[in-house]
Design a protein around this motif. Sequence first.
Motif, PDB file in Angstrom:
ATOM      1  N   ILE B 106       0.848  -1.198   0.000  1.00  0.00           N
ATOM      2  CA  ILE B 106       0.000   0.000   0.000  1.00  0.00           C
ATOM      3  C   ILE B 106       0.877   1.241   0.000  1.00  0.00           C
ATOM      4  O   ILE B 106       2.089   1.159   0.265  1.00  0.00           O
ATOM      5  N   SER B 107       0.247   2.377  -0.261  1.00  0.00           N
ATOM      6  CA  SER B 107       0.983   3.633  -0.334  1.00  0.00           C
ATOM      7  C   SER B 107       1.583   3.994   1.033  1.00  0.00           C
ATOM      8  O   SER B 107       1.005   3.703   2.082  1.00  0.00           O
ATOM      9  N   VAL B 108       2.733   4.654   1.013  1.00  0.00           N
ATOM     10  CA  VAL B 108       3.393   5.021   2.277  1.00  0.00           C
ATOM     11  C   VAL B 108       2.611   6.072   3.052  1.00  0.00           C
ATOM     12  O   VAL B 108       2.860   6.291   4.228  1.00  0.00           O
ATOM     13  N   PHE B 109       1.682   6.742   2.389  1.00  0.00           N
ATOM     14  CA  PHE B 109       0.907   7.773   3.097  1.00  0.00           C
ATOM     15  C   PHE B 109      -0.220   7.181   3.928  1.00  0.00           C
ATOM     16  O   PHE B 109      -0.746   7.831   4.828  1.00  0.00           O
ATOM     17  N   VAL B 110      -0.577   5.931   3.580  1.00  0.00           N
ATOM     18  CA  VAL B 110      -1.750   5.320   4.220  1.00  0.00           C
ATOM     19  C   VAL B 110      -1.699   5.341   5.744  1.00  0.00           C
ATOM     20  O   VAL B 110      -2.658   5.782   6.386  1.00  0.00           O
ATOM     21  N   PRO B 111      -0.608   4.896   6.375  1.00  0.00           N
ATOM     22  CA  PRO B 111      -0.628   4.846   7.849  1.00  0.00           C
ATOM     23  C   PRO B 111      -0.917   6.212   8.467  1.00  0.00           C
ATOM     24  O   PRO B 111      -1.674   6.307   9.443  1.00  0.00           O
ATOM     25  N   PHE B 112      -0.349   7.251   7.883  1.00  0.00           N
ATOM     26  CA  PHE B 112      -0.505   8.578   8.462  1.00  0.00           C
ATOM     27  C   PHE B 112      -1.895   9.150   8.187  1.00  0.00           C
ATOM     28  O   PHE B 112      -2.505   9.782   9.038  1.00  0.00           O
ATOM     29  N   ALA B 113      -2.376   8.902   6.965  1.00  0.00           N
ATOM     30  CA  ALA B 113      -3.724   9.364   6.638  1.00  0.00           C
ATOM     31  C   ALA B 113      -4.737   8.719   7.578  1.00  0.00           C
ATOM     32  O   ALA B 113      -5.663   9.373   8.072  1.00  0.00           O
ATOM     33  N   PHE B 114      -4.547   7.434   7.835  1.00  0.00           N
ATOM     34  CA  PHE B 114      -5.446   6.713   8.739  1.00  0.00           C
ATOM     35  C   PHE B 114      -5.495   7.402  10.107  1.00  0.00           C
ATOM     36  O   PHE B 114      -6.577   7.638  10.661  1.00  0.00           O
ATOM     37  N   VAL B 187      -2.525  14.211  -9.242  1.00  0.00           N
ATOM     38  CA  VAL B 187      -3.843  14.397  -8.616  1.00  0.00           C
ATOM     39  C   VAL B 187      -4.679  13.127  -8.603  1.00  0.00           C
ATOM     40  O   VAL B 187      -5.438  12.886  -7.673  1.00  0.00           O
ATOM     41  N   GLU B 188      -4.548  12.281  -9.631  1.00  0.00           N
ATOM     42  CA  GLU B 188      -5.381  11.067  -9.673  1.00  0.00           C
ATOM     43  C   GLU B 188      -5.039  10.118  -8.529  1.00  0.00           C
ATOM     44  O   GLU B 188      -5.825   9.257  -8.172  1.00  0.00           O
ATOM     45  N   LYS B 189      -3.831  10.249  -7.987  1.00  0.00           N
ATOM     46  CA  LYS B 189      -3.421   9.327  -6.916  1.00  0.00           C
ATOM     47  C   LYS B 189      -3.807   9.859  -5.543  1.00  0.00           C
ATOM     48  O   LYS B 189      -3.614   9.184  -4.530  1.00  0.00           O
ATOM     49  N   MET B 194      -6.816   9.368   0.409  1.00  0.00           N
ATOM     50  CA  MET B 194      -7.837   9.968   1.277  1.00  0.00           C
ATOM     51  C   MET B 194      -8.843   8.942   1.775  1.00  0.00           C
ATOM     52  O   MET B 194      -9.395   9.080   2.860  1.00  0.00           O
ATOM     53  N   ILE B 195      -9.099   7.902   0.954  1.00  0.00           N
ATOM     54  CA  ILE B 195     -10.004   6.851   1.423  1.00  0.00           C
ATOM     55  C   ILE B 195      -9.488   6.290   2.745  1.00  0.00           C
ATOM     56  O   ILE B 195     -10.264   5.962   3.643  1.00  0.00           O
ATOM     57  N   ALA B 275     -12.761  10.209  -5.425  1.00  0.00           N
ATOM     58  CA  ALA B 275     -12.108   9.029  -5.995  1.00  0.00           C
ATOM     59  C   ALA B 275     -12.793   8.616  -7.288  1.00  0.00           C
ATOM     60  O   ALA B 275     -12.137   8.290  -8.289  1.00  0.00           O
ATOM     61  N   LEU B 276     -14.120   8.634  -7.294  1.00  0.00           N
ATOM     62  CA  LEU B 276     -14.848   8.268  -8.518  1.00  0.00           C
ATOM     63  C   LEU B 276     -14.585   9.284  -9.613  1.00  0.00           C
ATOM     64  O   LEU B 276     -14.516   8.942 -10.796  1.00  0.00           O
TER      65      LEU B 276
END
Lengths: 761, 761
Positions: B106-114, B187-189, B194-195, B275-276
């Motif tokens: 998964i993306s490295v930003f995921v843990p922090f976004a969570f 931007v598409e990523k 954010m999800i 996202a959509l």
Amino acid sequence: MKKLLIVTVLLTGSIVHLFAAQGNLPGKVDLMWVAWLGSVSALSFAFILTVYIMKKDPGNERVREISSHILEGANAYLGQQYKIVGIFFGVMFILFLFLAFTLKLISVFVPFAFLTGGFFSALSGFLGMFVATRANSRTAWASKTSLNAGLRVAFSSGTVMGMVVVGLGILDIAIWWKILTLFQLPVEKIPPVMITFGMGASSMALFARLGGGIFTKAADVGADLVGKIEAGIPEDDPRNPAAIADNVGDNVGDVAGMGADLYESYVGSIIATMALGSVASLKLEGIVALQLIQIPLLIAAVGIICSILGTFFVRTREEASQKELLRALRIGIYCTTVLIGVVSLFLIVSILGSRMIGLWGSVVTGLIAGNIIGFVTEYFTSDNYRPTRELAEESLTGPATVIIGGLSLGMGSTLIPVITVVITTLAAFFLSGGFQHPGLGLYGIGLSAVGMLSTLGITLATDAYGPVADNAGGIAEMAKLEPEVRKRTDALDALGNTTAATGKGFAIGSAALTALALLAEYANKIIEALDHLISMGKEPFSIEHFDIRILEIAKTTAGKIQSIHLNIDLLDPRILVGLFLGSVLPFVFASLSMKAVGRAAGAMVQEVRRQFRETPGILEGTEKGDYARCVAISTKGAQREMILPSLLAIVAPLIVGILLGPFTVIAMLAGAVGSGFVLAIMMANSGGAWDNAKKLIEGGSYGGKGSDSHKASIVGDTVGDPFKDTSGPSINILIKLMSMVSIVFIPVILVLNNLFLQWVL
Amino acid sequence: MKKLLIVTVLLTGSIVHLFAAQGNLPGKVDLMWVAWLGSVSALSFAFILTVYIMKKDPGNERVREISSHILEGANAYLGQQYKIVGIFFGVMFILFLFLAFTLKLISVFVPFAFLTGGFFSALSGFLGMFVATRANSRTAWASKTSLNAGLRVAFSSGTVMGMVVVGLGILDIAIWWKILTLFQLPVEKIPPVMITFGMGASSMALFARLGGGIFTKAADVGADLVGKIEAGIPEDDPRNPAAIADNVGDNVGDVAGMGADLYESYVGSIIATMALGSVASLKLEGIVALQLIQIPLLIAAVGIICSILGTFFVRTREEASQKELLRALRIGIYCTTVLIGVVSLFLIVSILGSRMIGLWGSVVTGLIAGNIIGFVTEYFTSDNYRPTRELAEESLTGPATVIIGGLSLGMGSTLIPVITVVITTLAAFFLSGGFQHPGLGLYGIGLSAVGMLSTLGITLATDAYGPVADNAGGIAEMAKLEPEVRKRTDALDALGNTTAATGKGFAIGSAALTALALLAEYANKIIEALDHLISMGKEPFSIEHFDIRILEIAKTTAGKIQSIHLNIDLLDPRILVGLFLGSVLPFVFASLSMKAVGRAAGAMVQEVRRQFRETPGILEGTEKGDYARCVAISTKGAQREMILPSLLAIVAPLIVGILLGPFTVIAMLAGAVGSGFVLAIMMANSGGAWDNAKKLIEGGSYGGKGSDSHKASIVGDTVGDPFKDTSGPSINILIKLMSMVSIVFIPVILVLNNLFLQWVL
């Protein structure tokens, strides 16, 4: 008993003969004689048992009088019900005639098949009730001798019901088979006609379950609220004018209603699977349609014979305890299950060869799943286990906690049955080779439903004897027989509650599997109907208006349709909204039917209060209450109230189909199966647990009779009544009836949806 | 007031400026400044109102003391809750770190976004509660002057909550946008990252709703059962040791819980739609991803500004009647709705050009649908209309009929909301051009959810002021203020019940639409994750083990994957069983959460009984009860009991995904949305109707206070408590959280399911 033994020997001989003959089956032999054999065996066995019951002593004059009051009430109810239902069937018949002969949208056999389905379903209920209303007094009288003697009469009555349902079910199929083959219809075209009589049976069953359920609960609640609570007289007291109506309710709801219901389940599972067999055979090399189409019927017929044998394993000592009796009933069911498992193995291997042995696996998964769901139902509703015991304990803190506890119990109890059905579906699909031949896999799912219901002859017996015992108790009370008798009938009744739980498990589990099979059949029929309409060149019908995203249509250069392929994408919004619409329908249906019970009960309350007020002699015991008027009021209420919820099942697929198209209907059906299955289990189990928690307290636990906790538990039981006897079981029928309506009306929906789209776009 | 006017002028000026600037928008202009503007406006407005509230007189010493007890209890609860939730977030954070950095799934930003999602959700609840716990005493004191004065304080407090939720929601998105663009992410990523913070917000919301819901109902039931029923002292009597806990419950459950809940709804709908938008833009010519991605955010930001303006339309005369007050609130909401409708038209046309005007249609359908569902909720739960009045009448025949009537009412009330969502879904899909570009249609469905929630700033204000008024009433009672004050706070409370119904409608309706959007996003993510895994050439991962019937994979001759196409066929058994599994989950969840309330309430009952027994002075009023201990016990119970149901949401998609694959998960999510949506409406409306039926009787109808019918209605209200304040609202969060967990864990599910299949096959 000698006669019975002779029958057994004859039947066993027939089975042996069957397998000897099929050892080197040419593959195209018509085995319909096995179906006839099964049907005739069941009906003969039912007849023998009826004679046996009728020979028993119907009791003293007082007992006979009360019994005859109940009989009259029940007949009056059925007479009225058949009148209303007759109007419905008449209207539908004319509609079908119009669609078949004038518009030529459906087969000419459809109107007649529809009628017979309704007729046989009603007949199952009527015959079951005919015996039950005679067995009740005889059970009461036999219980004077011993618990075992009472059980024998009541269980025989239940067995008659079981045998009538399965015997008539197979008979109807066999007769239509005969008629349609006489008309030279190819075998592949036979199952679709049969779906129509399934629709007839389901319509009748819904009316019977709903009407009977409303009647019995209105009478029950009415009798309890005014008699027990306001006037302070005990249950089944002859002074209560609603007491007879209450007992009539057991017969019209729990016997006639259940008979029609299970006739529908039984026939529905068989014909849905036959239909899937006919489609599956098209894509399989070396398999003749006849073989796959007949197998479900043969398994059911073999199941009948095994069930008859199984009833002979129900042996009890003369002074058997309740626990031993339960064990005896269980042994009967388990022996039947094992017998069917073994015999169906031979059947499938000898007809289709060993490469199709996976289909046997599907049958067995169904047999096992039925028993698992039955056990889970028992675990959650019997006071032998923790959930119901804890629920009884919650009555110590008042009615609110009992209600929360019961709802929570019911909701929680849905998980394992759902997981069981999920595993069964996947296993049946996988074992029957669905990953190579999807059509065969769907057929396998149908076979698992047939397998589950193949023991119906005996499981229904254990289910249907409960209301007879319940009635016997009522009669014993009203006729003032010795208290010992009432104790014994109560023990029989409690035993019936436990075994009925198992029976309910089979009904619910098979409903989900049958609904899945019908769903698959619906998709098949869309393609067939489109083909038919296009080939007819119907002027208003334009294929261009159909949704090309859902429908892949290959055209040849000449513009003729080559092939149609359905692609029902779950993520298409029209499919998703179908799921939403389907999910909400069982809730709306439950809401309508519960309100119906409330209104009908309200009318009964008014009537009983009026009688007590206007004729004070009733309560003093010097004058008799007007039993017949109470029956008439409950009858009228039930007939009026059953119409709206029933129409929902028929109208919803039509409206959604015409406005949003046949593909949204598929999703709606899937959504209704999903939420309906869960809601039905929840309502059945909450209701059962409340009932048994109350009985546990009445047995002396947590304060015993008359305590505050007892009062709290009565609130739970009253809420549970419409849950378990009206709304819950009707939802099973609802989801199948909606599927059948959708299937039968496909051509109509296609044409009208097309017109609607042309008008809109 | 002058300050407020200045702010208004400034904001209006900004909007005018915005449109002036966008008149000839080049199409690629980054409009994030509008989001920042919206967020800052909301937070500033909240700050100004907080200052206004704090300046009000907090009352005499007794009032302040009670208020400080409540504050302490609430803080103690939140402290404990954040500790437990902290552990959960810590564990998940480490898991995500491992998945992101070690396995690179998964993306490295995921843990922090969570983490930030959870933090901001909690912060919304905390800040809302911070003000509410200060506004309660001030509302009580202001009510000494007039109803209107009380309303002003309470409504200001509710507005702070509304503004904090929307302000922080946009702020979190804006901050992450800034960070991710700084990291040069295309931007598409951005939306997929954010999800993950949506998942953080939803997890926090579920804990807050469940924990708070269990706390408040345990305290409520405990206080009522022992205090009101056993000891016979009135509600909110200071002698009741659970009285403070009861008031604390209003704050932690109905304020902090609701804040976290609506933060989750708001943010969830925006990011799902973003996202959509990013996926839809890939297939559209002439549309830049940035435009579609930012529009939901811009509509939300504009909605904030319109909501702020809307609050100024809530004007009342000094001696306004309750009816006039309601009308005033309504005018505020309607003005906001119209304003947003107009402004979003300019917004969409100026950014995307008039050919995309259909997207505006989607926004408007959402705005309208929210109001319809809100009105239906009010119709079924307000005592101004027939359903609840009839329910109150049914209490005349006892608790059983009240329960049956309430359940039936709730079940029946689900039909119109479902049909509304169905029409909204189809209309939003159709208007946005979904039949030509399915991706755009799904985006349109998302936009309708955003539209529905764009008025949240003001609708939440009308929702959140109820508990403040409720608390004010409790304080007035305990501090023995004049009876006139209690009457006024009761009027405010009743008004709050009505407006809260509208708020609930928005929450439920948007949950269904957002869940649909998340479902679509899930399908998109499967393809993306498969692509990613295949390109990584993960050794254990073998595409051959995937289901080729569901997945169409085009290969080039070189063996490289060309394109992946999903074909989720509703009739595939693995999809059908997913629907079954999904349908059952909300029921199991409701069962677990209701049992949790029961157990926590049981502990409270024990404690209050113990205090009365061991310290007889409490009941005599000579000694004080140990308030803190009651709060501590309810806190402990809530924390312990919230864990199991919450885990269900996280574990179910993982287990099903690993065993049955990601496609069954899609169906499971769809099934859960279907049955969960219906069950949530039913539970909310049954609960609301029981509550108001009781209030109607307490107002003197059908026997009035102390009558048997009143007692019966209390049973209904008690059953309704966990329905409407614990299980019902949590189901909304459940269905979204399950979707987000599924989306975030897709790569993990794909790999593990692949390993599982390799092991099995």
